[in-house]
Motif scaffolding. Structure first.
Motif, PDB file in Angstrom:
ATOM      1  N   SER A 110      -9.874  -5.554   6.165  1.00 37.31           N
ATOM      2  CA  SER A 110     -10.159  -4.637   5.058  1.00 37.31           C
ATOM      3  C   SER A 110      -8.882  -4.271   4.309  1.00 37.31           C
ATOM      4  O   SER A 110      -8.898  -4.136   3.076  1.00 37.31           O
ATOM      5  N   ALA A 111      -7.785  -4.110   5.032  1.00 37.11           N
ATOM      6  CA  ALA A 111      -6.510  -3.794   4.375  1.00 37.11           C
ATOM      7  C   ALA A 111      -6.057  -4.969   3.506  1.00 37.11           C
ATOM      8  O   ALA A 111      -5.581  -4.785   2.378  1.00 37.11           O
ATOM      9  N   LEU A 112      -6.246  -6.175   4.018  1.00 43.82           N
ATOM     10  CA  LEU A 112      -5.876  -7.370   3.253  1.00 43.82           C
ATOM     11  C   LEU A 112      -6.708  -7.464   1.977  1.00 43.82           C
ATOM     12  O   LEU A 112      -6.182  -7.787   0.899  1.00 43.82           O
ATOM     13  N   GLU A 113      -7.974  -7.166   2.106  1.00 44.42           N
ATOM     14  CA  GLU A 113      -8.859  -7.170   0.936  1.00 44.42           C
ATOM     15  C   GLU A 113      -8.338  -6.185  -0.118  1.00 44.42           C
ATOM     16  O   GLU A 113      -8.291  -6.499  -1.313  1.00 44.42           O
ATOM     17  N   TYR A 114      -7.929  -5.014   0.334  1.00 42.99           N
ATOM     18  CA  TYR A 114      -7.435  -3.986  -0.595  1.00 42.99           C
ATOM     19  C   TYR A 114      -6.153  -4.438  -1.287  1.00 42.99           C
ATOM     20  O   TYR A 114      -6.016  -4.342  -2.506  1.00 42.99           O
ATOM     21  N   VAL A 115      -5.227  -4.950  -0.497  1.00 40.46           N
ATOM     22  CA  VAL A 115      -3.932  -5.368  -1.041  1.00 40.46           C
ATOM     23  C   VAL A 115      -4.111  -6.540  -2.006  1.00 40.46           C
ATOM     24  O   VAL A 115      -3.550  -6.549  -3.115  1.00 40.46           O
ATOM     25  N   GLU A 116      -4.910  -7.521  -1.607  1.00 43.56           N
ATOM     26  CA  GLU A 116      -5.070  -8.720  -2.444  1.00 43.56           C
ATOM     27  C   GLU A 116      -5.851  -8.433  -3.730  1.00 43.56           C
ATOM     28  O   GLU A 116      -5.721  -9.160  -4.705  1.00 43.56           O
ATOM     29  N   ALA A 117      -6.631  -7.361  -3.716  1.00 42.29           N
ATOM     30  CA  ALA A 117      -7.368  -6.984  -4.931  1.00 42.29           C
ATOM     31  C   ALA A 117      -6.484  -6.183  -5.887  1.00 42.29           C
ATOM     32  O   ALA A 117      -6.944  -5.735  -6.932  1.00 42.29           O
ATOM     33  N   GLY A 118      -5.211  -5.986  -5.514  1.00 42.21           N
ATOM     34  CA  GLY A 118      -4.299  -5.247  -6.379  1.00 42.21           C
ATOM     35  C   GLY A 118      -4.412  -3.744  -6.219  1.00 42.21           C
ATOM     36  O   GLY A 118      -4.070  -2.986  -7.139  1.00 42.21           O
ATOM     37  N   GLY A 119      -4.876  -3.305  -5.051  1.00 42.14           N
ATOM     38  CA  GLY A 119      -5.014  -1.866  -4.793  1.00 42.14           C
ATOM     39  C   GLY A 119      -3.676  -1.137  -4.902  1.00 42.14           C
ATOM     40  O   GLY A 119      -2.616  -1.702  -4.626  1.00 42.14           O
ATOM     41  N   GLN A 120      -3.767   0.106  -5.338  1.00 48.57           N
ATOM     42  CA  GLN A 120      -2.561   0.921  -5.520  1.00 48.57           C
ATOM     43  C   GLN A 120      -2.160   1.614  -4.213  1.00 48.57           C
ATOM     44  O   GLN A 120      -2.975   1.768  -3.311  1.00 48.57           O
ATOM     45  N   ALA A 121      -0.909   2.046  -4.162  1.00 51.43           N
ATOM     46  CA  ALA A 121      -0.410   2.796  -3.002  1.00 51.43           C
ATOM     47  C   ALA A 121      -0.879   4.247  -3.113  1.00 51.43           C
ATOM     48  O   ALA A 121      -0.083   5.193  -3.163  1.00 51.43           O
ATOM     49  N   ASP A 122      -2.153   4.407  -3.142  1.00 50.37           N
ATOM     50  CA  ASP A 122      -2.805   5.705  -3.318  1.00 50.37           C
ATOM     51  C   ASP A 122      -3.511   6.022  -1.999  1.00 50.37           C
ATOM     52  O   ASP A 122      -4.485   5.358  -1.632  1.00 50.37           O
ATOM     53  N   ARG A 123      -3.016   7.025  -1.295  1.00 52.43           N
ATOM     54  CA  ARG A 123      -3.494   7.274   0.065  1.00 52.43           C
ATOM     55  C   ARG A 123      -5.002   7.529   0.111  1.00 52.43           C
ATOM     56  O   ARG A 123      -5.699   7.067   1.006  1.00 52.43           O
ATOM     57  N   GLU A 128     -10.346   5.606   1.479  1.00 47.67           N
ATOM     58  CA  GLU A 128     -11.724   5.309   1.057  1.00 47.67           C
ATOM     59  C   GLU A 128     -12.060   3.843   1.360  1.00 47.67           C
ATOM     60  O   GLU A 128     -13.119   3.536   1.896  1.00 47.67           O
ATOM     61  N   HIS A 129     -11.117   2.951   1.037  1.00 45.32           N
ATOM     62  CA  HIS A 129     -11.392   1.528   1.249  1.00 45.32           C
ATOM     63  C   HIS A 129     -11.544   1.200   2.736  1.00 45.32           C
ATOM     64  O   HIS A 129     -12.339   0.333   3.101  1.00 45.32           O
ATOM     65  N   LEU A 130     -10.773   1.880   3.569  1.00 48.11           N
ATOM     66  CA  LEU A 130     -10.810   1.604   5.007  1.00 48.11           C
ATOM     67  C   LEU A 130     -11.832   2.467   5.739  1.00 48.11           C
ATOM     68  O   LEU A 130     -11.906   2.423   6.973  1.00 48.11           O
ATOM     69  N   SER A 131     -12.620   3.212   5.001  1.00 57.20           N
ATOM     70  CA  SER A 131     -13.505   4.186   5.649  1.00 57.20           C
ATOM     71  C   SER A 131     -14.624   3.531   6.455  1.00 57.20           C
ATOM     72  O   SER A 131     -15.263   4.190   7.271  1.00 57.20           O
ATOM     73  N   GLY A 132     -14.842   2.251   6.240  1.00 54.90           N
ATOM     74  CA  GLY A 132     -15.852   1.548   7.041  1.00 54.90           C
ATOM     75  C   GLY A 132     -15.275   0.926   8.298  1.00 54.90           C
ATOM     76  O   GLY A 132     -15.959   0.184   8.997  1.00 54.90           O
ATOM     77  N   ASN A 133     -14.017   1.202   8.569  1.00 53.70           N
ATOM     78  CA  ASN A 133     -13.370   0.682   9.787  1.00 53.70           C
ATOM     79  C   ASN A 133     -12.957   1.864  10.646  1.00 53.70           C
ATOM     80  O   ASN A 133     -12.096   2.649  10.257  1.00 53.70           O
TER      81      ASN A 133
END
Ligand code: FES
Ligand code: FES
Length: 156
Positions: A110-123, A128-133
């Protein structure tokens, strides 16, 4: 109707043909038939995220997908992320973002998905993105720190 079906999948770059029970889920096929035990099984109900892996470019719950549904798919598990996850692996180690490690393969996916999608360094967005893990050990702080570091490192 037959209890098994023939499928062909490409897992971490290697194509395999197998006869699978029609009711077997994908993560059990990967673990039990292919010996790829990096993807973990927790709840088996799509809740905990331990089984998260990549199918045709999308991160999915391996416990909610049948192996037969993956026929013809390109699958990548934690054993196969290679250079794509190098920075994340280093950041997880540096920040002690794993303890027992049970959640880690799914968390990495899930973290890789976030980073590769261009996610920001916004805690908040990372949480939210990792909330399913689910992680029972770390309290998440160190995991968010690790993901932030990777993004900040890439944008520096
Ligand atoms: S084992 Fe698949 S989401 Fe928990
Ligand atoms: S490190 Fe133990 S569940 Fe996350």
């Amino acid at each position: 109707m037959s209890d098994t079906a023939n499928i062909s999948v490409t897992v971490n770059g290697e194509t395999t043909a197998a006869a699978v029970p029609v009711r077997q889920n994908l993560v059990d096929f990967l673990r039990n038939t292919l010996g790829l035990t990096g993807s973990h099984v927790g709840c088996e109900h799509g809740v905990c995220g331990a089984c998260t892996l990549e199918v045709d470019g999308a991160m999915v719950r391996g416990c909610l997908m049948l192996a037969v549904q993956a026929d013809g798919a390109q699958i990548t598990t934690v054993e196969g992320y290679g250079d794509r996850a190098e920075a994340l692996r280093a950041a997880f180690v540096e920040h002690n973002a794993l303890q027992c490690g049970y959640c880690t393969p799914g968390m990495m996916a899930s973290a890789l998905e976030y980073v590769e999608a261009g996610g920001q360094a916004d805690r908040a967005a990372i949480r939210e993105h990792l909330s399913g893990n689910y992680c029972r050990c770390t309290g998440y702080q160190s995991i968010v720190d690790a993901v932030c570091d990777v993004i900040e490192g890439e944008s520096a």
